[in-house]
Design an enzyme around this catalytic site. Structure first.
Site, short mmCIF file in Angstrom:
data_model
loop_
_atom_site.label_atom_id
_atom_site.label_comp_id
_atom_site.label_asym_id
_atom_site.label_seq_id
_atom_site.Cartn_x
_atom_site.Cartn_y
_atom_site.Cartn_z
N ASP A 195 -5.97 1.88 -3.47
CA ASP A 195 -7.23 1.62 -2.76
C ASP A 195 -7.63 2.81 -1.91
OD1 ASP A 195 -5.43 1.42 -0.65
OD2 ASP A 195 -6.22 -0.48 0.11
N SER A 227 0.81 -1.21 0.00
CA SER A 227 0.00 0.00 0.00
C SER A 227 0.85 1.27 0.00
CB SER A 227 -0.96 -0.04 1.19
OG SER A 227 -1.88 1.00 1.16
N ASP A 237 -2.66 6.13 -3.40
CA ASP A 237 -1.53 5.48 -2.73
C ASP A 237 -0.99 4.36 -3.62
OD1 ASP A 237 -3.70 3.81 -2.42
OD2 ASP A 237 -3.16 3.15 -0.41
#
Length: 448
Positions: A243, A100, A239
């Site tokens: 998401d 992430s 990011d």
């Protein structure tokens, strides 16, 4: 050894903590549990742009194939893209290789069930239990070994789906997209361009090591500067695995997850599409968002911090909109996880549909100043039963009244007590937060 699965899959420094050997074993165990012995089961595998993704992908797929399941390699795609493709391809499971918004040295492995939802703790524990002791899982031979195949148009399939979720084209709009040199780098500019927008894409040239480096949703000032420089109508920042979304209006003002939920919630309510007139948000949502929701007749369900808790509450209550201030927005009508590009499209669609600039839509709420003080303690045990700490909290709450709030909670991973105060005046809430923090420090003993 502590629990391997964290709040969002298995994460660690690639090739040190998250090794190829561990990825292989996770591939075997994950495939075994999630396919339940099905003949020629199918698992979708995607990744972000980190240099370690190739290594982990190869090892993970080797583990999947060694169980006898097939792997569908979809390449660089967003985490929500993997969730969607798992469902649309009728696969038995999906796996995303990403950490992430974390630095490039980190990576992670996140599983989805065949329904596109993240795994429950129970299923994760079942997978983890197979990683200890002797490996007694099946080892098929000859034609029973799994095969790997490529799906080269995976991003295009997902892009085509995303375009079906909105009602308007974006002709005449100038849009800045900060792709964070991550999974959104091709997908986001392609979708917005196909919808007619003038696209200014920044940080869309990943080289394996520049993901999230001073760009993306954790650096909103970067996209803000680009919006003001180019005179854009909106800035959208993602990011590493796309998401999450943070937006910037045409005046350079921040539009975080709270603003986005308020804007989308009101639009859905007006169309009669906001189930039970309810939004699910975490306890970290700004008090300004709470007040705005009340003013427009929207109920709130509050959860602990973490998108998995938001999702649990949404599924239990049949709600369609939820998310976090950090930009994880879940729209269950369209996808089974937080989706930055979907959210960006939905937000832009409301702008176009209502014929209003984002700054006007943003005026739905006022964000109150939040001050967070982290107190390092000797032990977190008993903090919520400590009379002095509880009295300090009650005293501040009484002074804030309805114009603010206090949130004190322990860190889930560090020896910290987090003290957050929120209210209309930043200097005053700073004083309140420090007042409580000093009591916590005195009562629980500061370290270092």
């Amino acid at each position: 050894m502590g629990r391997l699965f964290g709040t969002d899959g298995v994460r660690g420094v690639a090739n040190t903590e998250l090794t190829a050997e561990l990825a292989y074993r996770l591939g075997r165990a994950g495939a075994f549990v999630l396919t339940r012995g099905k003949d020629k089961a199918k698992i979708v595998v995607g990744k972000d742009t980190r240099i370690s993704g190739d290594m982990l992908e190869a090892a993970l797929i080797a583990g999947i194939l060694s169980i006898g399941a097939d792997a569908v390699r979809v390449g660089v795609v967003s985490t929500p893209g993997v969730a969607y493709l798992t469902r649309s391809l009728k696969a038995d499971a999906g796996v995303m290789i990403s950490a992430s918004h974390n630095p490039v040295a980190d990576n992670g492995i996140k599983f989805f069930g065949g329904d596109g939802f993240k795994l429950t703790d129970q299923v994760e524990n079942e997978i983890e239990s197979l990683l200890t002791g002797e490996d007694q899982m099946p080892r098929p031979t000859a034609g029973d070994i799994g095969r790997a195949e490529e799906l080269p148009d995976a991003s295009a399939i997902y892009a085509d789906y995303l375009k079906t979720t909105i009602s308007n084209r974006f002709d005449g709009l100038k849009v800045v997209l900060d792709c964070g040199n991550g999974a959104a780098y091709q997908l986001a500019p392609t979708v917005f361009h196909q919808l007619g927008a003038e696209v200014i894409a920044i940080h869309a040239e990943p080289n394996g090591v520049n993901i999230n480096v001073k760009c993306g949703s954790t650096y909103p000032d970067v996209v803000r500067d680009a919006v003001l420089k180019h005179g854009a109508d909106i800035g959208l920042s993602f990011d590493g695995d796309a998401d999450r979304l943070i937006a910037i209006d045409e005046k350079g003002q921040l539009v975080d997850g709270d603003y986005v939920m308020a804007i989308l919630g009101r639009a859905l309510k007006a169309k009669g599409e906001l189930a039970n007139n309810t939004i699910v948000s975490t306890v970290m949502s700004n008090v300004g968002f709470v007040k705005a929701a009340k003013e427009i007749g929207i109920e709130l369900v509050r959860t602990a911090v973490g998108d998995r808790y938001v999702m649990e509450a949404m599924r239990e209550g049949g709600y369609v909109l939820g998310g976090e201030q950090s930009g994880h927005i879940i729209m269950l009508k369209h996808n089974t996880t937080g989706d930055g590009i979907l959210t960006a499209l939905q937000l832009t669609d409301v702008m176009v549909g209502e014929g209003k600039p984002l700054s006007e839509l943003r005026s739905i709420m006022r964000s109150y100043p939040q001050v967070l003080v982290n107190v390092r303690v000797s032990s977190k045990a008993g903090w919520d039963q400590n009379a002095a700490i509880q009295e300090a909290i009650r005293s501040v709450e009484a002074e804030l009244g309805d114009e603010g709030r206090v949130l004190v909670r322990p860190s889930g991973t560090e020896p910290l007590i987090r003290v957050m105060a929120e209210g209309p005046d930043e200097q005053i809430v700073q004083e309140f937060a420090v007042r409580i923090a000093n009591v916590v420090r005195k009562e629980l003993g500061a370290r270092g």
